[in-house]
Design an enzyme around this catalytic site. Structure first.
Site, mmCIF file in Angstrom:
data_model
loop_
_atom_site.group_PDB
_atom_site.id
_atom_site.type_symbol
_atom_site.label_atom_id
_atom_site.label_comp_id
_atom_site.label_asym_id
_atom_site.label_seq_id
_atom_site.Cartn_x
_atom_site.Cartn_y
_atom_site.Cartn_z
ATOM 1 N N HIS A 1 0.996 -1.521 -0.512
ATOM 2 C CA HIS A 1 0.288 -0.030 -0.191
ATOM 3 C C HIS A 1 1.492 1.126 0.368
ATOM 4 O O HIS A 1 2.001 1.330 0.215
ATOM 5 C CB HIS A 1 -1.181 -0.529 1.031
ATOM 6 C CG HIS A 1 -2.046 0.731 1.145
ATOM 7 N ND1 HIS A 1 -1.985 2.420 1.155
ATOM 8 C CD2 HIS A 1 -3.274 0.646 0.774
ATOM 9 C CE1 HIS A 1 -3.569 2.500 1.226
ATOM 10 N NE2 HIS A 1 -4.178 1.837 1.000
ATOM 11 N N ASP B 1 -7.927 -5.328 -0.200
ATOM 12 C CA ASP B 1 -8.408 -6.218 -0.857
ATOM 13 C C ASP B 1 -7.733 -8.132 -1.240
ATOM 14 O O ASP B 1 -8.698 -8.364 -1.766
ATOM 15 C CB ASP B 1 -7.891 -5.124 -2.166
ATOM 16 C CG ASP B 1 -8.585 -4.548 -2.954
ATOM 17 O OD1 ASP B 1 -7.703 -2.928 -3.205
ATOM 18 O OD2 ASP B 1 -9.763 -4.623 -3.047
HETATM 19 C C1 SDX Z 1 -5.920 -0.253 -3.389
HETATM 20 O O1 SDX Z 1 -4.881 4.543 -2.201
HETATM 21 C C2 SDX Z 1 -5.633 3.590 -1.679
HETATM 22 O O2 SDX Z 1 -5.728 4.194 -0.192
HETATM 23 C C3 SDX Z 1 -5.602 2.915 -2.300
HETATM 24 C C4 SDX Z 1 -6.930 2.075 -1.471
HETATM 25 C C5 SDX Z 1 -7.729 2.685 -1.527
HETATM 26 O O3 SDX Z 1 -9.085 2.317 0.123
HETATM 27 O O4 SDX Z 1 -8.417 3.607 -2.307
HETATM 28 O O5 SDX Z 1 -6.388 1.398 -0.026
HETATM 29 C C6 SDX Z 1 -7.677 0.507 -1.904
HETATM 30 O O6 SDX Z 1 -5.934 0.437 -4.157
HETATM 31 C C7 SDX Z 1 -5.573 -1.295 -2.128
HETATM 32 C C8 SDX Z 1 -4.403 -1.313 -2.996
HETATM 33 C C9 SDX Z 1 -5.000 -2.672 -3.984
HETATM 34 N N1 SDX Z 1 -3.593 -2.973 -5.138
HETATM 35 C C10 SDX Z 1 -2.989 -4.158 -4.886
HETATM 36 O O7 SDX Z 1 -2.507 -4.730 -3.591
HETATM 37 C C11 SDX Z 1 -2.300 -4.168 -6.179
HETATM 38 C C12 SDX Z 1 -0.227 -4.569 -5.186
HETATM 39 N N2 SDX Z 1 0.041 -3.940 -4.415
HETATM 40 C C13 SDX Z 1 0.633 -3.113 -5.618
HETATM 41 O O8 SDX Z 1 1.199 -2.301 -6.576
HETATM 42 C C14 SDX Z 1 1.584 -1.691 -4.831
HETATM 43 O O9 SDX Z 1 1.947 -2.301 -3.705
HETATM 44 C C15 SDX Z 1 0.928 -0.427 -4.364
HETATM 45 C C16 SDX Z 1 0.013 -0.218 -5.800
HETATM 46 C C17 SDX Z 1 -0.514 -0.952 -3.806
HETATM 47 C C18 SDX Z 1 0.925 0.485 -4.128
HETATM 48 O O10 SDX Z 1 2.407 0.954 -5.428
HETATM 49 P P1 SDX Z 1 3.467 1.646 -3.869
HETATM 50 O O11 SDX Z 1 3.578 3.001 -3.507
HETATM 51 O O12 SDX Z 1 4.029 2.717 -6.138
HETATM 52 O O13 SDX Z 1 5.064 1.219 -4.450
HETATM 53 P P2 SDX Z 1 5.448 0.361 -5.461
HETATM 54 O O14 SDX Z 1 5.344 -0.203 -6.503
HETATM 55 O O15 SDX Z 1 6.913 1.417 -5.529
HETATM 56 O O16 SDX Z 1 6.224 -0.922 -4.058
HETATM 57 C C19 SDX Z 1 7.674 -0.378 -3.249
HETATM 58 C C20 SDX Z 1 8.779 -1.680 -3.197
HETATM 59 C C21 SDX Z 1 9.206 -1.806 -5.222
HETATM 60 O O17 SDX Z 1 9.876 -2.348 -4.741
HETATM 61 P P3 SDX Z 1 11.417 -2.387 -4.797
HETATM 62 O O18 SDX Z 1 11.157 -1.092 -6.695
HETATM 63 O O19 SDX Z 1 11.562 -1.001 -4.023
HETATM 64 O O20 SDX Z 1 12.813 -3.583 -4.715
HETATM 65 O O21 SDX Z 1 8.237 -2.611 -2.943
HETATM 66 C C22 SDX Z 1 7.084 -3.755 -4.167
HETATM 67 C C23 SDX Z 1 8.089 -3.146 -5.242
HETATM 68 O O22 SDX Z 1 8.198 -3.971 -6.493
HETATM 69 N N3 SDX Z 1 5.765 -4.181 -3.916
HETATM 70 C C24 SDX Z 1 5.921 -5.296 -4.328
HETATM 71 C C25 SDX Z 1 4.519 -5.456 -3.447
HETATM 72 N N4 SDX Z 1 4.075 -3.685 -3.427
HETATM 73 C C26 SDX Z 1 5.083 -3.361 -3.737
HETATM 74 N N5 SDX Z 1 6.712 -6.385 -4.503
HETATM 75 C C27 SDX Z 1 5.904 -7.510 -4.693
HETATM 76 N N6 SDX Z 1 4.245 -7.309 -4.397
HETATM 77 C C28 SDX Z 1 3.361 -6.183 -4.339
HETATM 78 N N7 SDX Z 1 1.968 -6.412 -4.214
#
Ligand code: SDX
Length: 429
Positions: A306, A364
């Site tokens: 998140h 989710d």
């Molecule tokens: C919702 O914003 C809100 O409040 C949203 C929400 C709401 O109520 O409105 O809470 C609802 O959208 C919840 C999120 C649902 N999405 C997912 O579950 C999809 C999977 N999660 C991600 O793709 C990710 O965690 C996000 C999109 C939720 C957040 O993305 P960020 O903040 O841009 O984080 P990032 O992609 O920059 O990740 C930081 C690091 C990275 O690794 P490094 O580059 O530092 O090595 O964490 C890793 C990412 O690769 N990472 C993950 C991961 N999420 C982040 N690695 C594996 N699996 C994951 N799910």
């Protein structure tokens, strides 16, 4: 905390006022930065950038705190109803009895859609995703209620708010009925919001739906948990579209489209598809944990991570408990997907990759397992999220258009394209 900070740019010293929120969050007010220095700031994904001041929802991502108008989400999920929380988010206070009765009545009166709108459904192919139907039909409400945009008139504002919250549920139910070749089930005047939703989803002329109080209680809880989340992607979309003075239905339609993405609200559908893939693959989770960590793989652990929560998402904690309780209630506590989800969560939380990046289950991760147990199909999960989020979108839109500092949103950019050059006729290219 100082009232301002000094910034030295190209020999110019400027003062940036410091803004402190009621929960002691701090911001630098850069609204005069460009005028004074010609500089702008750059912040892809708005990780460090606040778009507004808001009094609706507070999140402390480090502590896993979520409050609607100051009330902890745990208390609202336990003791309130979705309609009462919708009123709280939009009007700022829990409704008194007469206010709640009036709001509920407006929702009932507004719950039908124009009969002509039923023809929309026959225009979609059988496998149309219900989010495509929902976004286009919500936007089309402005074609039937074009006089709804006198938002300075309190009665008109109450009416358009009721129409949006009531009709999104009816459109969702009708698209669900249509997808199964079943007749539309109309809303009933004497059923409260969530009981009406379940009845519209599952009642059949040949087999009336038995309204299960446990399912109604759980639906209220799920919609409450999804009702708002400050400046997330879809809410920021609603604010930006609404800032051009587009009507509320158009702004909500845009919010639905933003929510649809699998990185946002579409994640609940993606989680179930991921769990089903793991189940089909034998149920082992380590291979998928390793894929999620592998930068060469585009696989992500859906429902994990998140932007704001760097601790447990309090909603996920509540939903996980509700999930176990409901599956026991319906005798589905041996659901293999639940067992895989729990194994996946345990393995991820024990893995340094996830711990170092503070990746925890989000709202989710478990919600889809409950919807499945309620016999709601996977492609309807994000529709359920949109129904829940509608009061939050409305609350933020209303707060924005009523703010003294209201103006159209128009971000800046840093141009990195070609410098000036002449047109070349095609004969010379
Ligand atoms: C919702 O914003 C809100 O409040 C949203 C929400 C709401 O109520 O409105 O809470 C609802 O959208 C919840 C999120 C649902 N999405 C997912 O579950 C999809 C999977 N999660 C991600 O793709 C990710 O965690 C996000 C999109 C939720 C957040 O993305 P960020 O903040 O841009 O984080 P990032 O992609 O920059 O990740 C930081 C690091 C990275 O690794 P490094 O580059 O530092 O090595 O964490 C890793 C990412 O690769 N990472 C993950 C991961 N999420 C982040 N690695 C594996 N699996 C994951 N799910």
């Amino acid at each position: 905390m100082p009232q301002s900070v000094e910034l030295k740019l190209n020999g110019t010293m400027i003062e940036l006022p410091v803004i402190e929120g009621t929960e002691h969050e701090m911001a630098l007010d850069i609204s005069k930065l460009r005028a004074k220095t010609k500089f702008i700031t750059l912040d892809p994904g708005y990780v460090n950038t606040g778009s507004c001041k808001s009094a609706i929802t507070f999140i402390d991502g480090d502590k896993g705190i979520l409050r609607y108008r100051g009330i902890p989400i745990e208390q609202l999920a336990e003791s309130s109803t979705f309609v009462e929380v919708a009123y709280l988010l939009i009007h700022g206070e829990l409704p008194r009895p007469k206010q709640l009765t009036g709001f509920s009545q407006r929702l009932t009166w507004a719950s039908m859609i124009h009969e002509d709108m039923k023809t929309f459904f026959s225009g979609y192919p059988a496998g149309a995703h219900p989010m495509a139907i929902l976004s286009s039909m919500m936007g089309s409400l402005s074609a039937y209620y074009s006089g709804d945009d006198d938002y300075k008139n309190p009665k008109q504002m109450d009416l358009v708010i009721a129409r949006a919250i009531a009709k999104i549920r009816t459109i969702a139910a009708f698209s669900f009925n249509k997808s199964r070749g079943l007749p539309f089930v109309y809303p009933e005047a004497d059923l409260p919001y969530c009981a009406n939703l379940l009845n519209m989803f599952f009642h059949k002329p040949t087999r009336p739906y038995h309204i299960d109080p446990e399912a109604v209680r759980l639906m209220n809880q799920l919609l409450i948990l999804h009702a708002d989340h400050e400046q997330n992607c879809s809410t920021s979309t609603v604010r930006l579209v609404g800032s051009s003075e587009a009507n509320l239905y158009a702004a909500i339609s845009a919010g639905i489209c933003a929510l649809w993405g699998r990185l946002h609200g579409g994640a609940n559908q993606a989680v179930i598809e991921m769990l089903q893939r793991i189940h089909k693959d034998g149920g082992g989770v380590q291979k998928y944990i390793d894929m999620a960590k592998d930068k060469n793989s585009d696989f992500r652990l859906m429902g994990f991570g998140h932007r704001v929560y760097k601790n447990f998402d309090p909603r996920a904690t509540i939903i996980k408990k509700a999930c176990r309780r409901y599956l026991e209630h319906v005798g589905a506590d041996d659901d293999p997907l639940l067992n895989i989800a729990i194994k996946l969560e345990d393995a991820a939380l024990a893995d340094d990759y996830f711990a170092e990046r503070k990746l925890y289950p989000n709202v989710d991760f478990y919600s889809g397992i409950i919807y499945r147990a309620m016999k709601i199909p996977t492609n309807m999960f994000t529709v359920m999220f949109a129904i829940g989020r509608t009061p939050g979108w409305i609350a933020h839109w209303k707060e924005m258009i009523e703010a003294p500092e209201f103006r159209i949103g128009r971000p800046r950019q840093i141009y990195t394209g070609p410098v000036e050059r002449d047109y070349v006729p095609i004969s010379e290219r």
